[in-house]
Design a protein around this motif. Structure first.
Motif, PDB file in Angstrom:
ATOM      1  N   GLU B  42      45.987  59.534  37.812  1.00  0.00           N
ATOM      2  CA  GLU B  42      47.447  59.154  38.150  1.00  0.00           C
ATOM      3  C   GLU B  42      47.508  58.446  39.182  1.00  0.00           C
ATOM      4  N   CYS B  43      48.705  57.470  39.207  1.00  0.00           N
ATOM      5  CA  CYS B  43      48.719  56.803  40.325  1.00  0.00           C
ATOM      6  C   CYS B  43      48.806  57.620  41.506  1.00  0.00           C
ATOM      7  N   GLY B  44      48.288  56.888  42.726  1.00  0.00           N
ATOM      8  CA  GLY B  44      48.351  57.687  43.975  1.00  0.00           C
ATOM      9  C   GLY B  44      47.140  58.555  43.986  1.00  0.00           C
ATOM     10  N   ASN B  45      46.383  58.779  43.007  1.00  0.00           N
ATOM     11  CA  ASN B  45      45.286  59.623  43.198  1.00  0.00           C
ATOM     12  C   ASN B  45      44.181  59.013  43.863  1.00  0.00           C
ATOM     13  N   ILE B  46      43.380  60.016  44.717  1.00  0.00           N
ATOM     14  CA  ILE B  46      42.002  59.675  45.195  1.00  0.00           C
ATOM     15  C   ILE B  46      40.948  59.878  44.250  1.00  0.00           C
ATOM     16  N   TRP B  47      40.034  58.687  44.102  1.00  0.00           N
ATOM     17  CA  TRP B  47      39.092  58.832  42.728  1.00  0.00           C
ATOM     18  C   TRP B  47      37.688  59.114  43.683  1.00  0.00           C
ATOM     19  N   ILE B  48      37.199  60.159  43.089  1.00  0.00           N
ATOM     20  CA  ILE B  48      35.790  60.676  43.677  1.00  0.00           C
ATOM     21  C   ILE B  48      34.749  60.245  42.632  1.00  0.00           C
ATOM     22  N   THR B  49      33.808  59.556  42.875  1.00  0.00           N
ATOM     23  CA  THR B  49      32.825  59.165  41.992  1.00  0.00           C
ATOM     24  C   THR B  49      31.447  58.682  42.706  1.00  0.00           C
ATOM     25  N   LEU B  50      30.372  58.478  41.851  1.00  0.00           N
ATOM     26  CA  LEU B  50      29.039  57.998  42.262  1.00  0.00           C
ATOM     27  C   LEU B  50      28.867  56.341  41.851  1.00  0.00           C
ATOM     28  N   GLN B  51      29.911  56.031  40.928  1.00  0.00           N
ATOM     29  CA  GLN B  51      29.904  54.635  40.413  1.00  0.00           C
ATOM     30  C   GLN B  51      30.143  53.803  41.934  1.00  0.00           C
ATOM     31  N   THR B  52      29.329  52.688  41.903  1.00  0.00           N
ATOM     32  CA  THR B  52      29.453  51.825  43.187  1.00  0.00           C
ATOM     33  C   THR B  52      29.877  50.461  42.858  1.00  0.00           C
ATOM     34  N   HIS B  53      30.021  49.926  41.578  1.00  0.00           N
ATOM     35  CA  HIS B  53      29.998  48.538  41.218  1.00  0.00           C
ATOM     36  C   HIS B  53      31.554  48.086  41.200  1.00  0.00           C
ATOM     37  N   LYS B  54      31.712  46.847  40.801  1.00  0.00           N
ATOM     38  CA  LYS B  54      33.005  45.965  40.846  1.00  0.00           C
ATOM     39  C   LYS B  54      34.078  46.743  40.009  1.00  0.00           C
ATOM     40  N   ASN B  55      33.762  47.131  38.849  1.00  0.00           N
ATOM     41  CA  ASN B  55      34.711  47.826  38.013  1.00  0.00           C
ATOM     42  C   ASN B  55      35.420  49.035  38.504  1.00  0.00           C
ATOM     43  N   VAL B  56      34.956  49.425  39.663  1.00  0.00           N
ATOM     44  CA  VAL B  56      35.721  50.712  40.171  1.00  0.00           C
ATOM     45  C   VAL B  56      37.059  50.131  40.831  1.00  0.00           C
ATOM     46  N   ILE B  57      36.876  48.952  41.764  1.00  0.00           N
ATOM     47  CA  ILE B  57      38.086  48.608  42.450  1.00  0.00           C
ATOM     48  C   ILE B  57      38.944  48.167  41.200  1.00  0.00           C
ATOM     49  N   ALA B  58      38.314  47.307  40.205  1.00  0.00           N
ATOM     50  CA  ALA B  58      39.435  46.920  39.147  1.00  0.00           C
ATOM     51  C   ALA B  58      40.078  47.762  38.690  1.00  0.00           C
ATOM     52  N   ILE B  59      39.520  48.996  38.326  1.00  0.00           N
ATOM     53  CA  ILE B  59      40.372  50.160  37.796  1.00  0.00           C
ATOM     54  C   ILE B  59      41.382  50.827  38.747  1.00  0.00           C
ATOM     55  N   ALA B  60      40.857  51.094  40.231  1.00  0.00           N
ATOM     56  CA  ALA B  60      41.612  51.678  41.032  1.00  0.00           C
ATOM     57  C   ALA B  60      42.761  50.822  41.331  1.00  0.00           C
ATOM     58  N   SER B  61      42.497  49.443  41.363  1.00  0.00           N
ATOM     59  CA  SER B  61      43.721  48.770  41.409  1.00  0.00           C
ATOM     60  C   SER B  61      44.637  48.709  40.185  1.00  0.00           C
ATOM     61  N   LEU B  62      44.087  48.632  38.993  1.00  0.00           N
ATOM     62  CA  LEU B  62      45.185  48.504  37.830  1.00  0.00           C
ATOM     63  C   LEU B  62      45.801  49.917  37.825  1.00  0.00           C
ATOM     64  N   LYS B  63      45.238  50.965  38.010  1.00  0.00           N
ATOM     65  CA  LYS B  63      45.808  52.180  38.110  1.00  0.00           C
ATOM     66  C   LYS B  63      46.542  52.589  39.266  1.00  0.00           C
ATOM     67  N   GLU B  64      46.555  51.892  40.201  1.00  0.00           N
ATOM     68  CA  GLU B  64      47.446  52.119  41.700  1.00  0.00           C
ATOM     69  C   GLU B  64      46.879  53.273  42.254  1.00  0.00           C
ATOM     70  N   ASP B  79      29.266  42.996  46.344  1.00  0.00           N
ATOM     71  CA  ASP B  79      30.387  42.185  45.855  1.00  0.00           C
ATOM     72  C   ASP B  79      31.752  42.647  45.676  1.00  0.00           C
ATOM     73  N   ILE B  80      31.863  43.901  45.970  1.00  0.00           N
ATOM     74  CA  ILE B  80      33.433  44.753  45.756  1.00  0.00           C
ATOM     75  C   ILE B  80      34.028  44.697  46.996  1.00  0.00           C
ATOM     76  N   LEU B  81      33.742  44.431  48.123  1.00  0.00           N
ATOM     77  CA  LEU B  81      34.218  44.637  49.398  1.00  0.00           C
ATOM     78  C   LEU B  81      35.496  43.690  49.500  1.00  0.00           C
ATOM     79  N   GLU B  82      35.122  42.265  49.209  1.00  0.00           N
ATOM     80  CA  GLU B  82      36.191  41.296  49.148  1.00  0.00           C
ATOM     81  C   GLU B  82      37.418  41.649  48.257  1.00  0.00           C
ATOM     82  N   HIS B  83      36.817  42.261  47.116  1.00  0.00           N
ATOM     83  CA  HIS B  83      38.087  42.382  45.996  1.00  0.00           C
ATOM     84  C   HIS B  83      38.788  43.791  46.741  1.00  0.00           C
ATOM     85  N   ALA B  84      38.137  44.626  47.213  1.00  0.00           N
ATOM     86  CA  ALA B  84      38.916  45.839  47.690  1.00  0.00           C
ATOM     87  C   ALA B  84      39.575  45.424  48.980  1.00  0.00           C
TER      88      ALA B  84
END
Ligand SMILES: Nc1ncnc2c1ncn2[C@@H]1O[C@H](COP(=O)(O)OP(=O)(O)OP(=O)(O)O)[C@@H](O)[C@H]1O
Ligand SMILES: [Mg+2]
Lengths: 140, 111
Positions: B42-64, B79-84
């Protein structure tokens, strides 16, 4: 209004770019945030499926006064059994794709749960076409 | 509770996305399956994961989502930090495993 996005096969670092661009447009158009969420989930899952499973394709997103229609069209390999593909948990994703956390077999279910209408057409050796429709309530 | 509050309490590392440290946390979601997060976080959730690639930021951003916590001492792909940073999604790190971290966060957010 019509927006078109190319989707590259296998390029996971760009997966989600179309969804992100279209989301910004929907925000600018003042679409209800709850409805934007449903559109974004649907478009993202369709986009990632083209990256993960297809040989490339495109997303065509149309905004009408009362609905948003998304066409996801790819150039193959097609889905042999659409009913099977729709089952939660069914996935043909490669080991590499699964390692990244894709391939749970939940993407098409997510689209079904978030779209008002989902139509899938596919021909093996030709390609797959998804039509996703999300209704927009009347403003005011 | 804001993201910056749990960073202190849980002793988290901040890898990037510091523009979002005052995001309000609505709850948490623990999963390594991306379409599971896409479908159910849900929007505003903190996501706990072992995945470390760029799609994690894409999803976090799309789901707010409020932020992402990488577990087990995992380091984000370069390559994910600039995106983050652009999206203002904090990428945080913990030495702990999903079970322990989720338990602690659950207690903090429901107390
Ligand atoms: N555009 C496509 N071209 C070819 N096959 C597809 C396409 N989209 C889906 N499929 C097939 O349907 C299956 C189920 O798709 P679905 O999106 O539900 O799960 P997934 O992509 O395997 O995993 P997830 O979406 O959970 O990461 C896929 O594994 C694949 O076999
Ligand atoms: Mg999928």
């Amino acid at each position: 209004m019509r927006f078109e996005y190319n989707i590259e096969a296998g390029n996971f670092s760009k997966a989600g770019d179309a969804s992100s661009s279209f989301k910004k447009i929907l925000k600018q158009l003042n679409v209800d945030p709850q409805i934007i969420k449903r559109i974004v989930v649907s478009l993202y899952e369709g986009e990632v499926n083209i990256v993960a499973h297809a040989n490339g394709g495109k997303a065509i997103c149309e905004v009408d006064t009362n609905l948003v229609r998304i066409h996801l069209v790819d150039v193959g390999p097609g889905i042999p059994d659409i009913n099977k593909a729709m089952q939660a948990g069914y996935s043909t994703a490669s080991a590499r794709v699964r390692e990244m956390g894709f391939g749970a077999g939940m993407g098409l279910q997510n689209i079904k749960n978030n779209a008002d209408i989902l139509n899938i057409q596919s021909e093996v050796g030709v390609g797959t076409e998804l039509e996703i429709i999300v209704n927009l309530p009347k403003a005011g | 509770m804001q993201v910056q509050d749990i960073i202190k309490i849980l002793n988290l590392e901040v890898f990037g996305g510091s523009g979002g440290l005052n995001r309000e946390i609505s709850g948490g979601y623990t999963s390594d399956l991306l379409s599971d997060v896409m479908g159910h976080a849900e929007c505003g959730n903190i996501w706990i994961t072992l995945q470390t690639h760029k799609n994690v930021i894409a999803i976090a951003s799309l789901k707010e989502l409020a932020a992402v916590i990488l577990i087990k001492g995992n380091i984000p792909d370069a390559d994910i930090l600039e995106h983050a940073e652009n999206e203002g999604i904090p990428v945080l790190g913990s030495k702990e495993e999903a079970f322990e971290l989720t338990g602690k966060l659950f207690n903090l957010l429901t107390r």
